[in-house]
Structure formats: C-alpha cells, structure tokens
Design an enzyme around this catalytic site. Structure first.
Site, PDB file in Angstrom:
ATOM      1  N   LEU A 281       0.866  -1.168   0.000  1.00 54.27           N
ATOM      2  CA  LEU A 281       0.000   0.000   0.000  1.00 54.27           C
ATOM      3  C   LEU A 281       0.906   1.222   0.000  1.00 54.27           C
ATOM      4  O   LEU A 281       1.992   1.204   0.588  1.00 54.27           O
ATOM      5  CB  LEU A 281      -0.893   0.026   1.255  1.00 54.27           C
ATOM      6  CG  LEU A 281      -1.956  -1.068   1.393  1.00 54.27           C
ATOM      7  CD1 LEU A 281      -2.681  -0.918   2.720  1.00 54.27           C
ATOM      8  CD2 LEU A 281      -2.954  -1.011   0.245  1.00 54.27           C
ATOM      9  N   ASP A 282       0.462   2.290  -0.645  1.00 55.94           N
ATOM     10  CA  ASP A 282       1.239   3.520  -0.622  1.00 55.94           C
ATOM     11  C   ASP A 282       1.431   3.984   0.813  1.00 55.94           C
ATOM     12  O   ASP A 282       0.622   3.673   1.698  1.00 55.94           O
ATOM     13  CB  ASP A 282       0.527   4.630  -1.410  1.00 55.94           C
ATOM     14  CG  ASP A 282       0.415   4.323  -2.893  1.00 55.94           C
ATOM     15  OD1 ASP A 282       1.227   3.523  -3.389  1.00 55.94           O
ATOM     16  OD2 ASP A 282      -0.487   4.885  -3.544  1.00 55.94           O
ATOM     17  N   LYS A 283       2.471   4.744   1.046  1.00 52.87           N
ATOM     18  CA  LYS A 283       2.777   5.247   2.385  1.00 52.87           C
ATOM     19  C   LYS A 283       1.556   5.874   3.054  1.00 52.87           C
ATOM     20  O   LYS A 283       1.256   5.598   4.214  1.00 52.87           O
ATOM     21  CB  LYS A 283       3.911   6.267   2.300  1.00 52.87           C
ATOM     22  CG  LYS A 283       4.214   6.980   3.614  1.00 52.87           C
ATOM     23  CD  LYS A 283       5.282   8.039   3.437  1.00 52.87           C
ATOM     24  CE  LYS A 283       5.521   8.797   4.733  1.00 52.87           C
ATOM     25  NZ  LYS A 283       6.555   9.855   4.579  1.00 52.87           N
TER      26      LYS A 283
END
Length: 340
Positions: free
Chosen positions: A165-167
């Site tokens: 997942l993106d940051k």
C-alpha cells in the site's frame, strides 16, 4: 600532489564486525575507525579531496557526508570539507554504513495485527507507514518491523510481503509467514482471485458505477508519477468503482466511492480516478495542488481483503474500520457512509 604509494600513510585496515548475543542488535554492522597521518605531499589540498584519494573504497560524496555529520576529525577537531590541509595532520574517520545498507535491519514497532496463524498475518496498516525500504525511506518501514517481531521472516523474500500500500494509504495487507504461503499468495494475486476493496473520497460526482480498464506505465515526463498509457511497456490495469454517497467540502462536490482492484498497479486507484476527472481528496501528486490542503494525505483506505488460505484452502475475509482522520473528513463533508 598526493603520493601514489599508500604505504607511507599509517592507516588501519577496514573491518566489519557483527555484534552477537543481543536481539536488539541483530544485523547491526559496525565499521572500524580509519586512522590516517598526512604527509607534506598533501599540503594545499582540500580535506575531502585528500580523503577520497586515500580511501578510494568510499565515494567522495560519502566522505563529504561523514565530514558534514562530524564523523571525521583533524587533529582532534571536527573536520570541514573545504578546509585546506597543511600536511602532518592526524585524521580519524568513523565510517558510517549507508542507509541502504541498513535497509533490512530489524526495528521494534507496533504492528496492528488483526489476524494471525502459522501461515499468514493480516495487518491494518496505518497511514504514514512505508511498506518496503526504498530511496528516502531506508528504515522505519513495515518490513523492518516484521523482521524484528518475526526473525524467521529473514529467510522469506521481502520478509513475506506480497503486495503493498502507498505510504499514505491506510488499510489491510496480508503478509506470508512462510515461503510456501508466500508463493501461494503471489499466485492468487497473479490469478486475480484476491479480493481488495477500497474506500476513496474523490472530488466531483462520478456516475453511480463503472470501470476503468486502462493500461498504466511511468509518466513520460515525471518519473515519480504513474499514468494511463498506451506505451508497449504499459501493464494492463482494471478498476471497478461504485459511488456510495456524496457531500460537500468547502462548497465543492465530493463523492465516497468503493473501488475494487482487479489488478494491483502502483497508484492504480489514484491514477484511474484522476483519469476520469475525479482525483482523490488530499492527493497532492495527482490532484490539484490548491485542493490538497483539505486533507494531509490521499483519502484512500483498503477496507476489505479476501483470499483463499494457503494451507486450509478456506475462503477468508477481513474488514478494517475507517480510520479516525478519514472518518473526520467524511463528517466534515457531511458524507453519510452506508452499510458496507
């Protein structure tokens, strides 16, 4: 000119020592100090230039970083890179491991685990947590935390991580605890049988339901970004979406949408919704800059995850509650979240 024969300089060999016996220091690397005695032949040269010649195993930029950080002393005083040496100085260099060399170092951290067994664990990743070490984020990642809590994951590629997942995206992720489980989960992802559903708040009012089937690749001008692309190197990407509710944020229409991923490309939902003209609230990378101030991250939450258990073969599914900051944003926009 500096002499070409390094033997006239008294310096210790560079050694690597691995600390043992303390779990908190597992994988810690300590580099031995380097002692140098300059000669008159170094007179008139810049300190950083001299050192880059004397310890060529390290780049000049790395040495400059050590000087600036105070890890180099000249006659007992902190060195300065632009200092001109006179010769006869005593130099001590305390080498520091590059951040990327510490990327797989175990680090203690709280892991919000909502399910765990002998084969897998499911994490409700908070926003702000980077999943895997990379440039700019060589430590403090989910991978570092996994290695600390589960030392055996050091023998599993990427510490068992099978998707990311993106940051600044929150929500559910599955991690494999064994190589067999990881292989099985990767195959499920490739077969598109893993169910991943997200909630996103977007600007505008998309139609009640639809899908975006558009290949993606690197943006042709901005390599940080992804983009819908017809380039031969672009990879197929498919996102299904459904509008759940609408509201207003500072007088502008916003919509809560549920997105189902059929593929898992980098930034897929963010790029696909933006391609339709409905960028995510808070998305400074793909949205309009003046609207990014309404929320400090992209309003995206992976709220549902479903898969086939690698060992039992049973279908399993988990849901994660909307995090507090996202819920507050929905309340601010007067968006009523329907039963999911």
């Amino acid at each position: 000119m500096l002499p070409t024969e390094p033997s006239i300089f008294a310096k210790t060999p560079i050694e690597v020592e691995i600390e043992d016996g303390d779990e908190s220091l597992d994988g810690f690397v300590e580099l031995s100090p380097i002692f140098l005695k300059l000669t008159d032949d170094a007179c008139g040269e810049r300190l950083d230039k001299v050192l880059s010649k004397l310890v060529p195993q390290y780049s000049r930029s790395r040495i400059q970083q050590w000087i600036e950080a105070g890890h180099v002393t000249v006659d007992g005083q902190p060195g300065k890179g632009k200092t001109t040496v006179l010769g006869d100085e005593d130099i001590i260099i305390l080498p520091q491991a590059a951040p990327e060399e510490q990327a797989f170092k175990p680090e203690p951290m709280d892991l919000p685990i909502i399910y765990e067994d002998a084969d897998i664990l499911v994490i409700d990743k908070p926003h702000g947590l980077v999943v895997h070490p990379a440039a700019g984020n060589w430590s403090g990642t989910l991978l570092n935390g996994l290695l600390h809590r589960y030392p055996a994951l050091g023998g599993v590629p990427r510490a068992g991580i099978v998707h990311r997942l993106d940051k600044d995206t929150s929500g559910l992720m599955v991690v494999a605890k064994t190589l067999i489980a990881q292989t099985d989960l990767v195959r499920q992802l490739q077969a598109r049988t893993v169910k991943r559903e997200y909630l996103a708040l977007v600007w505008g009012t998309p139609r009640i339901a639809g899908k975006v089937e558009a290949s993606m690749g690197r943006h042709p001008r901005d390599r940080i970004k992804m983009a819908v692309s017809e380039n031969a190197s672009a990879k197929p990407a498919l996102t299904q979406y459904e509008r759940l509710a609408t509201g207003l944020l500072d007088g502008k229409a916003v919509s809560l949408v549920r997105c189902k991923l059929e593929t898992g490309r980098t930034h897929q939902i963010r790029v696909h919704m933006q391609s339709l003209g409905f960028p995510l609230v808070g998305d400074a990378l793909y949205g309009k800059q003046h609207l990014a101030a309404f929320f400090p991250r992209q309003a995206l939450h992976a709220y549902r995850l479903g898969l086939i258990h690698p060992s039992s073969g049973k279908e399993m599914e988990w849901e994660a509650a909307i995090p507090e900051d996202f819920a507050a944003l929905l309340a601010q926009a007067n968006v009523a979240v329907p039963p999911l």
